[in-house]
Write a protein that holds these residues in place. Structure first.
Motif, PDB file in Angstrom:
ATOM      1  N   PRO A 279       1.965  -8.780   7.494  1.00 46.39           N
ATOM      2  CA  PRO A 279       0.623  -9.014   7.304  1.00 46.39           C
ATOM      3  C   PRO A 279      -0.267  -7.876   7.059  1.00 46.39           C
ATOM      4  N   MET A 280       0.104  -6.678   7.203  1.00 44.98           N
ATOM      5  CA  MET A 280      -0.898  -5.643   6.913  1.00 44.98           C
ATOM      6  C   MET A 280      -1.148  -5.354   5.520  1.00 44.98           C
ATOM      7  N   ILE A 281      -2.349  -5.385   5.174  1.00 44.27           N
ATOM      8  CA  ILE A 281      -2.813  -5.378   3.704  1.00 44.27           C
ATOM      9  C   ILE A 281      -3.621  -4.095   3.197  1.00 44.27           C
ATOM     10  N   ALA A 282      -4.046  -3.295   3.998  1.00 44.88           N
ATOM     11  CA  ALA A 282      -4.760  -2.135   3.887  1.00 44.88           C
ATOM     12  C   ALA A 282      -4.720  -1.321   5.171  1.00 44.88           C
ATOM     13  N   LYS A 283      -5.406  -0.004   4.812  1.00 47.77           N
ATOM     14  CA  LYS A 283      -5.722   0.878   6.030  1.00 47.77           C
ATOM     15  C   LYS A 283      -6.930   1.522   5.551  1.00 47.77           C
TER      16      LYS A 283
ATOM     17  N   GLU B 120       0.710  -1.436   0.113  1.00 49.15           N
ATOM     18  CA  GLU B 120       0.043  -0.085   0.060  1.00 49.15           C
ATOM     19  C   GLU B 120       0.949   1.357   0.064  1.00 49.15           C
ATOM     20  N   ILE B 121       1.937   1.246   0.550  1.00 49.58           N
ATOM     21  CA  ILE B 121       2.918   2.459   0.696  1.00 49.58           C
ATOM     22  C   ILE B 121       3.497   2.860  -0.714  1.00 49.58           C
ATOM     23  N   ALA B 122       3.742   1.782  -1.486  1.00 49.38           N
ATOM     24  CA  ALA B 122       4.406   1.893  -2.875  1.00 49.38           C
ATOM     25  C   ALA B 122       3.021   2.382  -3.959  1.00 49.38           C
TER      26      ALA B 122
ATOM     27  N   ASP C 239      -6.212   2.943   1.745  1.00 44.88           N
ATOM     28  CA  ASP C 239      -4.902   2.425   1.082  1.00 44.88           C
ATOM     29  C   ASP C 239      -4.786   1.236   1.245  1.00 44.88           C
ATOM     30  N   ALA C 240      -4.822   0.396   0.176  1.00 43.84           N
ATOM     31  CA  ALA C 240      -4.592  -0.927   0.135  1.00 43.84           C
ATOM     32  C   ALA C 240      -3.543  -1.558  -0.761  1.00 43.84           C
TER      33      ALA C 240
ATOM     34  N   ASP D 256       2.972  -9.772 -10.069  1.00 46.67           N
ATOM     35  CA  ASP D 256       1.850  -9.527 -10.484  1.00 46.67           C
ATOM     36  C   ASP D 256       0.927  -8.588  -9.533  1.00 46.67           C
ATOM     37  N   ALA D 257       1.904  -7.979  -8.676  1.00 46.97           N
ATOM     38  CA  ALA D 257       1.113  -6.917  -7.692  1.00 46.97           C
ATOM     39  C   ALA D 257       0.639  -5.797  -7.990  1.00 46.97           C
ATOM     40  N   PRO D 258      -0.428  -5.086  -7.461  1.00 46.32           N
ATOM     41  CA  PRO D 258      -0.914  -3.990  -7.708  1.00 46.32           C
ATOM     42  C   PRO D 258      -0.003  -2.649  -8.201  1.00 46.32           C
ATOM     43  N   HIS D 259       0.893  -2.529  -7.206  1.00 45.10           N
ATOM     44  CA  HIS D 259       1.976  -1.445  -7.443  1.00 45.10           C
ATOM     45  C   HIS D 259       2.671  -1.586  -8.553  1.00 45.10           C
TER      46      HIS D 259
END
Length: 636
Positions: A384-388, A12-14, A369-370, A38-41
């Motif tokens: 393990p944090m995947i979203a805020k 999410e930070i990227a 922010d995911a 294949d990640a979103p960022h």
């Protein structure tokens, strides 16, 4: 301003940094490991470069690979995000040597503040109040024990080289110290490459309050108010908010002055956070903990109450510009609260979870922010944090309500998550009243997953009957009778019954019907079906008639006092310690071995007295539910 910036991070930070780069018209470059191909960022950046295999030490922590990606793509600057290389002085030096701007402070600030021991001594010389404690560098366990008894228990053991709560251990009795030191050293060495420890007096019932600072290369240093980060579990923040409900204007000014003094003492440049412990019963008394020389996970709450984009300000300062605002320009408007969504199972002691995200839907009307989207894979390789999920309101009460509503509308299916726990926490009377301390979560009753609603059961039964009739094996003279579609010649469609095992182990039967607003996804790789209804996610394992009958029979035959001789891995991970020898006699409650996953250690404990047979060794990579040891009366 820069033309091209490489983002040396993931998740999410990227994505959040890339969002600001896109708004400013700056070309973004992502880096990725094999696990994140294949990640979103990767898809959202203008360019992307592979930097290594899944292990962070061989990819996101590989200085040469990251610098090489920047040179390859013509990046003029690197934004490190948080974690990984964000506070690594050697990386900042490597950037400078390669002619690349490191978006962060200079090497001196990184070196001073990266070592908690050195940082504490340094800021104390500049008038910043600190907690009593000592460095364990160069000391053996006997020396540490003697000094700990002089300082006085209870104590908090912390890795000197890093933060994020990793490796922290609380010691209340002298007999606990040696095991706690060993565990802290293991985690510190694995996470930061340095097992030096800092021991501090533990302040019971404190609040954790931090101050956001900004500084440019022209001598300007300002603060943007404080954030309340008191709601923590295992020293890891769970809920953050701005401003703090107990900090008044006078205390805010004093906190801000101390934070600015800490930043000025190292000629700080960029965005940073100075963290303080505040006595719960004396909110005007505070002590310096550490300075994080980077952007914080919880920076969005400050952005929402100030209206500023902290990433943009980082970029401008790194490009040599003056801060566009002065201290008198800073205004805090309203209240913002952030909840961290972790891939973990609260009902299983918050063990980290992995798997494929079968469905992800973000709530409208708030900021999310995911790191994931539908189809993303959550692995054990990273945090393990995947979203805020972040909500703003005119006041604290409205922000709390909006955040709870947003979490109820957040759909995450396919991976266990803490969303239900977050909603329970937000509804706790002490949280609503703002009466917080860092031990509040530990005092809460163990979290239990609710049983599925009838609407959820009906939705899953209907989905299976239509889309996956083969999950209910049947003998029939014709495929028509086994189709599960409910069709019968000359009659209205019949109701089809399905049997399920719930997360708590209950066996339930549901029939097809109107699913209402429930959302269903699956089956997943383990054959489980996921459903979201009325703000809660549930997971169900479909059972055939025979499976349901066998399961009921086995449970009837199991005696109430029996314990399982097998010790199984609670999650995928690596065995990092074996505490007993094969064939040793152990007592109930004794540690047998420890596995590490997602930067956390998890001990496996003997459920009863017996003799150990080990089925795993240090260094083994294990899968979830793999048998790692047996504890039986005869050693068999």
């Amino acid at each position: 301003m820069f033309d091209t910036v490489l983002v040396a991070n993931r998740g999410e930070i990227a994505r959040r940094v890339i969002r600001t780069l896109r708004r400013l018209g700056i070309r973004s470059v992502a880096v990725y490991s094999d696990a994140d191909a294949d990640a979103p960022h990767v898809h959202e950046a203008d360019a992307a470069v592979r930097i290594g295999p899944a292990a962070a030490s061989l990819s996101y922590l590989d200085v040469e690979a990251v610098i090489g990606a920047a040179l390859q793509t013509g990046a003029q600057a690197i934004h490190p995000g948080y974690g990984f290389l964000s506070e690594n002085a050697g990386f900042a030096q490597a950037c400078a040597a390669a002619g690349i701007v490191f978006i962060g402070p200079d090497e001196r600030a990184l070196e001073v503040m990266a070592d908690k021991i050195r940082a504490k001594a340094h800021v104390a010389r500049h008038g910043v109040p600190v907690v009593p404690g000592f460095s364990a560098r160069g000391m053996d366990d006997d020396d540490i024990l003697a000094e700990a008894q002089r300082i006085g228990l209870p104590l908090l053991i912390k890795p000197s080289a890093g933060g994020g709560g990793k490796g922290m251990q609380v010691v209340r009795e002298a007999s606990e110290l040696r095991d706690a030191l060993a565990a802290a050293r293991r985690v510190s060495a694995a996470a930061f490459g340095d097992d030096t420890l800092l021991l501090e007096r533990l302040i019971d019932g404190p609040r954790h309050i931090e101050v956001q600072v900004l500084a440019d290369a022209h001598g300007a240093v300002i603060h943007l108010g404080e954030r309340e980060c008191t709601l923590q579990r295992r020293h890891q923040k769970v809920i953050e908010e701005a401003p703090s409900p107990v900090v008044d204007e006078r205390t805010r000014a004093r906190l801000g002055a101390a934070a600015r003094a800490a930043a000025e003492s190292v000629d700080y440049r960029g965005a940073g956070t100075v963290e303080f412990l505040v006595a719960a019963d004396r909110p005007d008394e505070f002590f310096f903990i550490e300075m994080n020389t980077r952007l914080q996970v919880e920076h969005p709450v400050t952005e929402l109450v100030t209206g500023l984009d902290l990433v943009e300000l980082q970029l401008r300062v790194a490009a040599g510009e003056h801060l566009p605002i002065a201290q008198d320009d800073v205004r805090l408007h309203g209240h913002a609260i952030e909840a961290r969504v972790y891939a973990e199972a609260p009902a299983r002691g918050f063990l980290p979870a992995t798997g494929e995200v079968l469905m992800w839907r973000e709530p409208a009307g708030v900021r999310t922010d995911a790191a994931v989207e539908t189809g993303s894979i959550v692995s054990a390789d990273y945090d393990p944090m995947i979203a805020k999920v972040i909500a703003w309101g005119e006041d604290r009460a409205s922000a709390l309500e909006r955040l709870d509503d947003a979490l109820a509308r957040t759909v995450l299916l396919g991976v266990d998550a803490n969303i239900g726990f977050l909603r329970t926490l937000l509804g706790a009377p002490a949280v609503r009243a703002g009466d917080l301390d860092t031990g509040l979560i530990d005092r809460m009753p163990p979290h239990t997953d609710p049983e599925p609603t009838m609407a959820a059961l009906t939705a899953v039964a209907t989905q299976l009957a239509v889309a996956h009739p083969s999950l209910e094996p049947r003998r029939a003279v014709s495929a028509l009778w086994a189709s599960g579609g409910g069709w019968r010649a000359g009659a209205a469609p019949s109701v089809v019954a399905q049997r399920f095992e719930t997360a708590s182990g209950q066996i339930v039967t549901a029939t097809t019907g109107d699913p209402g607003d429930a959302v269903v996804a699956g089956p997943d790789g383990d054959g489980r079906v996921w459903v979201h209804d009325a703000g809660t996610a549930y997971v169900l394992r479909p059972l055939s008639r025979r499976e349901a009958a066998d399961l009921r029979r086995a449970r009837r035959e199991r005696t109430a006092h029996a314990t399982d001789p097998e010790l199984r891995a609670p999650m995928p991970g690596a065995v990092v310690a074996v505490h007993v020898a094969d064939g040793a006699s152990v007592a109930a409650g004794e540690r047998i071995l420890t596995i590490e996953a997602m930067k956390m250690e998890h001990p496996l404990i003997a459920a009863h007295d017996g003799v150990v047979r080990l089925d795993a060794a240090v260094g083994d990579q294990v899968r979830r539910d793999q048998v790692l040891a047996h504890v039986s009366a005869n050693g068999e």
